[in-house]
Design an enzyme around this catalytic site. Structure first.
Site, PDB file in Angstrom:
ATOM      1  N   HIS A 104       0.848  -1.200   0.000  1.00  0.00           N
ATOM      2  CA  HIS A 104       0.000   0.000   0.000  1.00  0.00           C
ATOM      3  C   HIS A 104       0.875   1.238   0.000  1.00  0.00           C
ATOM      4  O   HIS A 104       1.920   1.273   0.620  1.00  0.00           O
ATOM      5  CB  HIS A 104      -0.951   0.031   1.197  1.00  0.00           C
ATOM      6  CG  HIS A 104      -0.304  -0.232   2.524  1.00  0.00           C
ATOM      7  ND1 HIS A 104       0.063  -1.502   2.922  1.00  0.00           N
ATOM      8  CD2 HIS A 104       0.047   0.599   3.534  1.00  0.00           C
ATOM      9  CE1 HIS A 104       0.614  -1.436   4.116  1.00  0.00           C
ATOM     10  NE2 HIS A 104       0.622  -0.167   4.513  1.00  0.00           N
ATOM     11  N   MET A 105       0.418   2.241  -0.712  1.00  0.00           N
ATOM     12  CA  MET A 105       1.088   3.536  -0.736  1.00  0.00           C
ATOM     13  C   MET A 105       0.249   4.502   0.087  1.00  0.00           C
ATOM     14  O   MET A 105      -0.957   4.642  -0.154  1.00  0.00           O
ATOM     15  CB  MET A 105       1.209   4.049  -2.174  1.00  0.00           C
ATOM     16  CG  MET A 105       2.071   5.276  -2.316  1.00  0.00           C
ATOM     17  SD  MET A 105       3.829   4.970  -2.047  1.00  0.00           S
ATOM     18  CE  MET A 105       4.266   4.162  -3.598  1.00  0.00           C
ATOM     19  N   HIS A 106       0.881   5.131   1.068  1.00  0.00           N
ATOM     20  CA  HIS A 106       0.212   6.185   1.829  1.00  0.00           C
ATOM     21  C   HIS A 106       0.335   7.488   1.046  1.00  0.00           C
ATOM     22  O   HIS A 106       1.417   7.814   0.544  1.00  0.00           O
ATOM     23  CB  HIS A 106       0.897   6.413   3.178  1.00  0.00           C
ATOM     24  CG  HIS A 106       0.873   5.242   4.117  1.00  0.00           C
ATOM     25  ND1 HIS A 106       0.000   5.171   5.183  1.00  0.00           N
ATOM     26  CD2 HIS A 106       1.611   4.116   4.166  1.00  0.00           C
ATOM     27  CE1 HIS A 106       0.227   4.056   5.850  1.00  0.00           C
ATOM     28  NE2 HIS A 106       1.204   3.391   5.262  1.00  0.00           N
TER      29      HIS A 106
HETATM   30  P1  AMP Z   1       1.558   0.342   7.420  1.00  0.00           P
HETATM   31  O1  AMP Z   1       2.094   0.573   8.814  1.00  0.00           O
HETATM   32  O2  AMP Z   1       2.342   1.050   6.368  1.00  0.00           O
HETATM   33  O3  AMP Z   1       1.366  -1.141   7.139  1.00  0.00           O
HETATM   34  O4  AMP Z   1       0.135   1.041   7.380  1.00  0.00           O
HETATM   35  C1  AMP Z   1      -1.077   0.367   7.523  1.00  0.00           C
HETATM   36  C2  AMP Z   1      -2.163   1.412   7.510  1.00  0.00           C
HETATM   37  O5  AMP Z   1      -3.394   0.761   7.324  1.00  0.00           O
HETATM   38  C3  AMP Z   1      -2.268   2.226   8.809  1.00  0.00           C
HETATM   39  O6  AMP Z   1      -2.105   3.612   8.500  1.00  0.00           O
HETATM   40  C4  AMP Z   1      -3.675   1.897   9.319  1.00  0.00           C
HETATM   41  O7  AMP Z   1      -4.299   2.984   9.952  1.00  0.00           O
HETATM   42  C5  AMP Z   1      -4.378   1.490   8.039  1.00  0.00           C
HETATM   43  N1  AMP Z   1      -5.531   0.609   8.211  1.00  0.00           N
HETATM   44  C6  AMP Z   1      -5.602  -0.524   8.948  1.00  0.00           C
HETATM   45  N2  AMP Z   1      -6.817  -1.077   8.840  1.00  0.00           N
HETATM   46  C7  AMP Z   1      -7.533  -0.280   8.007  1.00  0.00           C
HETATM   47  C8  AMP Z   1      -8.868  -0.305   7.510  1.00  0.00           C
HETATM   48  N3  AMP Z   1      -9.731  -1.291   7.843  1.00  0.00           N
HETATM   49  N4  AMP Z   1      -9.272   0.668   6.675  1.00  0.00           N
HETATM   50  C9  AMP Z   1      -8.421   1.673   6.336  1.00  0.00           C
HETATM   51  N5  AMP Z   1      -7.147   1.748   6.775  1.00  0.00           N
HETATM   52  C10 AMP Z   1      -6.709   0.795   7.616  1.00  0.00           C
END
Ligand code: AMP
Length: 119
Positions: A104-106
């Site tokens: 995933h890309m933030h």
């Molecule tokens: P990472 O630490 O880069 O793996 O980021 C994972 C991201 O996914 C975090 O910013 C979480 O807040 C987000 N996240 C987790 N569950 C969900 C969800 N059900 N819907 C939207 N975002 C989520």
């Protein structure tokens, strides 16, 4: 690392849990982060099963890779982030603290995001 089909983003892609959808194409889905770290915080994911950037860059097709890049730019544009600017981050693996094992890309924007790393 093999792909875990029970990760939260796989469940979103299968429609088993909801998301706040922002944009979608044949190869990608963009939705709002559930715990936003900026005024605007969008996640862009490929629909294919890729754990992280290492996996995606080696195993995704050219169409998937180009669609992913296009989707990131489109998501930022649709969110109105181009004028003010934005940051894109993809955490990949343990050192980067990747929590969800689906690439995933933030996209972070809507306000000043600050330096790349807090020191
Ligand atoms: P990472 O630490 O880069 O793996 O980021 C994972 C991201 O996914 C975090 O910013 C979480 O807040 C987000 N996240 C987790 N569950 C969900 C969800 N059900 N819907 C939207 N975002 C989520």
């Amino acid at each position: 690392m093999s792909y875990d089909t029970e990760n939260i983003f796989a469940k979103i892609l299968r429609g088993e849990i909801p998301c706040n959808k922002h944009d979608e194409c044949e190869y990608t889905l963009a939705f709002h982060d559930i715990a936003p770290q900026a005024q605007t915080h969008i996640l862009v994911i490929p629909k294919g099963h890729y754990v992280d950037m290492a996996d995606f860059s080696q195993n995704a097709s050219a169409e998937e890779q180009s669609a992913f890049i296009a989707a990131i730019g489109r998501a930022a544009r649709l969110a109105g982030l181009e004028d003010g600017g934005y940051r894109i981050i993809a955490n990949s693996g343990e050192n980067a603290h990747q929590e969800v094992p689906h690439l995933h890309m933030h996209i972070l924007g809507g306000e000043p995001i600050g330096p790349l790393r807090a020191r």
